[in-house]
Design a protein around this motif. Structure first.
Motif, PDB file in Angstrom:
ATOM      1  N   TRP A   5      86.868  52.967   2.838  1.00  0.00           N
ATOM      2  CA  TRP A   5      86.372  51.902   1.983  1.00  0.00           C
ATOM      3  C   TRP A   5      84.890  51.639   2.199  1.00  0.00           C
ATOM      4  O   TRP A   5      84.178  51.262   1.262  1.00  0.00           O
ATOM      5  CB  TRP A   5      87.183  50.631   2.200  1.00  0.00           C
ATOM      6  N   SER A   6      84.431  51.844   3.403  1.00  0.00           N
ATOM      7  CA  SER A   6      83.011  51.633   3.688  1.00  0.00           C
ATOM      8  C   SER A   6      82.145  52.629   2.913  1.00  0.00           C
ATOM      9  O   SER A   6      81.149  52.246   2.295  1.00  0.00           O
ATOM     10  CB  SER A   6      82.762  51.778   5.189  1.00  0.00           C
ATOM     11  N   GLY A   9      82.201  51.781  -0.755  1.00  0.00           N
ATOM     12  CA  GLY A   9      81.328  50.649  -1.039  1.00  0.00           C
ATOM     13  C   GLY A   9      79.861  51.053  -1.085  1.00  0.00           C
ATOM     14  O   GLY A   9      79.110  50.585  -1.946  1.00  0.00           O
TER      15      GLY A   9
END
Length: 74
Positions: A5-6, A9
């Motif tokens: 997810w990092s 993002g």
């Protein structure tokens, strides 16, 4: 399956920033082009507007060319 997810993002933020920035830069080039045409019609110097127009459109072309390069090479 694991989603990073990092990294997702970061990709989202970079894509939005470059996308909005490119559109803003192109819009600035259009405004400068209009001011150049207005200055030429009024027999005023249009050097700054011409330089701004050229720089904005060249920067947009460079951004697009770099994006195509990233897609083709990788």
């Amino acid at each position: 399956m694991h989603v990073n997810w990092s990294a997702l993002g970061v990709v989202l933020v970079v894509a939005l920033t470059v996308g909005v920035g490119t559109v803003g830069l192109f819009s600035l080039g259009i405004v400068a082009l209009d001011r150049r045409e207005t200055a030429l019609a009024d027999n005023r110097p249009a050097g700054a507007a011409t330089a701004t127009t050229v720089l904005c459109f060249l920067a947009c072309a460079a951004i697009v060319a770099f994006g195509i390069y990233l897609v083709v090479v990788r």
